[in-house]
Design a protein around this motif. Structure first.
Motif, PDB file in Angstrom:
ATOM      1  N   LEU A 146     -78.484  21.508 -14.237  1.00 38.91           N
ATOM      2  CA  LEU A 146     -77.781  22.365 -14.037  1.00 38.91           C
ATOM      3  C   LEU A 146     -77.951  22.903 -12.404  1.00 38.91           C
ATOM      4  CD1 LEU A 146     -79.933  24.676 -16.822  1.00 38.91           C
ATOM      5  CD2 LEU A 146     -77.845  24.235 -16.819  1.00 38.91           C
ATOM      6  N   ALA A 147     -78.273  22.520 -12.218  1.00 37.62           N
ATOM      7  CA  ALA A 147     -78.902  22.150 -10.524  1.00 37.62           C
ATOM      8  C   ALA A 147     -76.775  22.129  -9.856  1.00 37.62           C
ATOM      9  CB  ALA A 147     -79.583  21.397  -9.858  1.00 37.62           C
ATOM     10  N   LYS A 148     -75.916  22.357 -10.545  1.00 40.85           N
ATOM     11  CA  LYS A 148     -74.845  20.868 -10.358  1.00 40.85           C
ATOM     12  C   LYS A 148     -73.987  22.129 -10.740  1.00 40.85           C
ATOM     13  CE  LYS A 148     -76.211  16.353  -8.953  1.00 40.85           C
ATOM     14  NZ  LYS A 148     -76.477  14.740  -9.220  1.00 40.85           N
ATOM     15  N   CYS A 178     -82.715  32.775 -15.150  1.00 42.53           N
ATOM     16  CA  CYS A 178     -82.580  31.309 -14.754  1.00 42.53           C
ATOM     17  C   CYS A 178     -81.815  30.856 -14.928  1.00 42.53           C
ATOM     18  CB  CYS A 178     -83.723  30.280 -15.856  1.00 42.53           C
ATOM     19  SG  CYS A 178     -85.375  31.109 -16.142  1.00 42.53           S
ATOM     20  N   LEU A 179     -80.888  30.940 -16.185  1.00 44.37           N
ATOM     21  CA  LEU A 179     -79.626  29.725 -15.678  1.00 44.37           C
ATOM     22  C   LEU A 179     -78.446  30.607 -15.029  1.00 44.37           C
ATOM     23  CD1 LEU A 179     -77.246  28.183 -17.069  1.00 44.37           C
ATOM     24  CD2 LEU A 179     -76.367  30.613 -18.556  1.00 44.37           C
ATOM     25  N   LYS A 180     -78.716  31.811 -14.226  1.00 52.14           N
ATOM     26  CA  LYS A 180     -77.685  31.982 -13.473  1.00 52.14           C
ATOM     27  C   LYS A 180     -78.557  31.589 -11.625  1.00 52.14           C
ATOM     28  CE  LYS A 180     -74.804  34.865 -11.122  1.00 52.14           C
ATOM     29  NZ  LYS A 180     -73.255  34.646 -11.887  1.00 52.14           N
ATOM     30  N   SER A 181     -80.055  31.214 -11.472  1.00 55.75           N
ATOM     31  CA  SER A 181     -80.388  30.889 -10.392  1.00 55.75           C
ATOM     32  C   SER A 181     -80.577  28.991 -10.785  1.00 55.75           C
ATOM     33  CB  SER A 181     -81.772  31.409  -9.928  1.00 55.75           C
ATOM     34  OG  SER A 181     -82.987  30.920 -11.081  1.00 55.75           O
ATOM     35  N   ILE A 192     -72.344  23.638 -21.790  1.00 55.54           N
ATOM     36  CA  ILE A 192     -73.699  23.274 -21.241  1.00 55.54           C
ATOM     37  C   ILE A 192     -74.759  23.161 -22.649  1.00 55.54           C
ATOM     38  CG2 ILE A 192     -75.738  24.627 -19.839  1.00 55.54           C
ATOM     39  CD1 ILE A 192     -73.797  27.198 -18.639  1.00 55.54           C
ATOM     40  N   THR A 193     -75.832  22.539 -21.654  1.00 54.56           N
ATOM     41  CA  THR A 193     -76.309  22.070 -23.053  1.00 54.56           C
ATOM     42  C   THR A 193     -77.540  22.522 -23.250  1.00 54.56           C
ATOM     43  OG1 THR A 193     -78.462  20.328 -22.823  1.00 54.56           O
ATOM     44  CG2 THR A 193     -78.476  21.269 -20.652  1.00 54.56           C
ATOM     45  N   GLU A 194     -77.599  22.886 -24.501  1.00 54.84           N
ATOM     46  CA  GLU A 194     -78.597  23.985 -25.241  1.00 54.84           C
ATOM     47  C   GLU A 194     -80.001  23.430 -24.682  1.00 54.84           C
ATOM     48  OE1 GLU A 194     -78.258  23.185 -29.247  1.00 54.84           O
ATOM     49  OE2 GLU A 194     -76.504  24.429 -29.506  1.00 54.84           O
ATOM     50  N   HIS A 195     -80.302  22.516 -24.326  1.00 57.36           N
ATOM     51  CA  HIS A 195     -82.017  21.891 -23.518  1.00 57.36           C
ATOM     52  C   HIS A 195     -81.600  23.048 -22.157  1.00 57.36           C
ATOM     53  CE1 HIS A 195     -81.667  18.757 -25.697  1.00 57.36           C
ATOM     54  NE2 HIS A 195     -82.268  19.305 -26.706  1.00 57.36           N
ATOM     55  N   ALA A 196     -80.984  23.966 -21.619  1.00 63.51           N
ATOM     56  CA  ALA A 196     -80.727  24.795 -20.943  1.00 63.51           C
ATOM     57  C   ALA A 196     -81.930  25.808 -21.040  1.00 63.51           C
ATOM     58  CB  ALA A 196     -79.545  25.315 -19.892  1.00 63.51           C
ATOM     59  N   ILE A 197     -81.769  26.360 -21.758  1.00 63.97           N
ATOM     60  CA  ILE A 197     -82.444  27.741 -22.347  1.00 63.97           C
ATOM     61  C   ILE A 197     -83.356  27.427 -23.861  1.00 63.97           C
ATOM     62  CG2 ILE A 197     -82.553  30.278 -22.958  1.00 63.97           C
ATOM     63  CD1 ILE A 197     -80.091  30.412 -21.355  1.00 63.97           C
TER      64      ILE A 197
END
Length: 222
Positions: A22-24, A139-142, A174-179
């Protein structure tokens, strides 16, 4: 059969790996996910309301207060508001990579302070199901992975909303593990989050009444 603690530890490891991705992730991909989530929330409105009815029935059976049930209850207008909030978050400027300050040292070296993601954020909240969408989306947006733990009284509603958000993540690649959401009402899950789930969680955010906030301030090791 996987044990409860192993299951929670797995959630932590998945979030830690997702945070690196997510950072990238570029702004447009995060925004695509948020807009897709907003659409899925509306498309899944009936499923979300059905899940919420289960929570309301349990709350009435337990004799919980009218004010508590009002915070818990969803209707068409409130579901539409959840979708609208996701669209509002999509419109925010991406905070990742923003230059907060810059200066030049006497030796001529230029230094800048730039905002970066925190990593994995654990969010513990109480009866309002909409926090599932608010917290996960922010959280995702950031650029942060999130592990969500709603109150046991709103578990069906929270899981239904989270399912719609997962569809949005999938749509955007995007990976489901993001949220992730902890869908087990075992109180030990909160304790493990407060301990950091083996250093997987970087920050804990409480969202609720003063008792919840005080408890987390007292017990959190993160």
């Amino acid at each position: 059969m996987i044990s409860f603690k192993d299951k929670i530890n797995q959630v932590g490891l998945q979030a830690k790996e997702a945070s690196k991705i997510l950072a990238k992730i570029p702004t447009n991909q995060k925004n695509d996910a948020l807009l897709a989530m907003a659409d899925h929330i509306l498309n899944d409105k009936e499923l979300i309301l059905e899940a919420n009815k289960m929570d309301i029935e349990q709350a009435n059976t337990r004799g919980l207060s009218e004010s508590f049930i009002d915070r818990l209850e969803l209707n068409e207008e409130r579901v539409e508001s959840i979708s609208a909030t996701l669209r509002e978050i999509e419109s925010f400027k991406d905070p990742v990579g923003r230059v907060l300050d810059s200066w030049t040292r006497p030796n001529g070296i230029n230094i800048s302070r730039v905002s970066t993601p925190l990593g994995t954020i654990g969010v513990i909240y109480e009866s309002r199901p909409n926090v599932t969408a608010d917290a996960g989306a922010l959280c995702l947006k950031s650029g942060n992975a999130s592990i969500l733990r709603g109150g046991s009284d709103s578990i069906h509603s929270c899981v239904a909303i989270h399912n719609s958000m997962l569809k949005g993540l999938n749509d955007a690649g995007i990976t489901e593990h993001a949220i992730q959401i902890i869908d087990d009402t075992n109180r030990e899950a909160v304790n493990m989050m407060l301990q950091g789930i083996n250093k997987s969680i970087d920050v804990i955010v409480p969202r609720g009444g003063k008792n919840l906030v005080a408890q987390i301030e007292k017990e959190a090791k993160v």
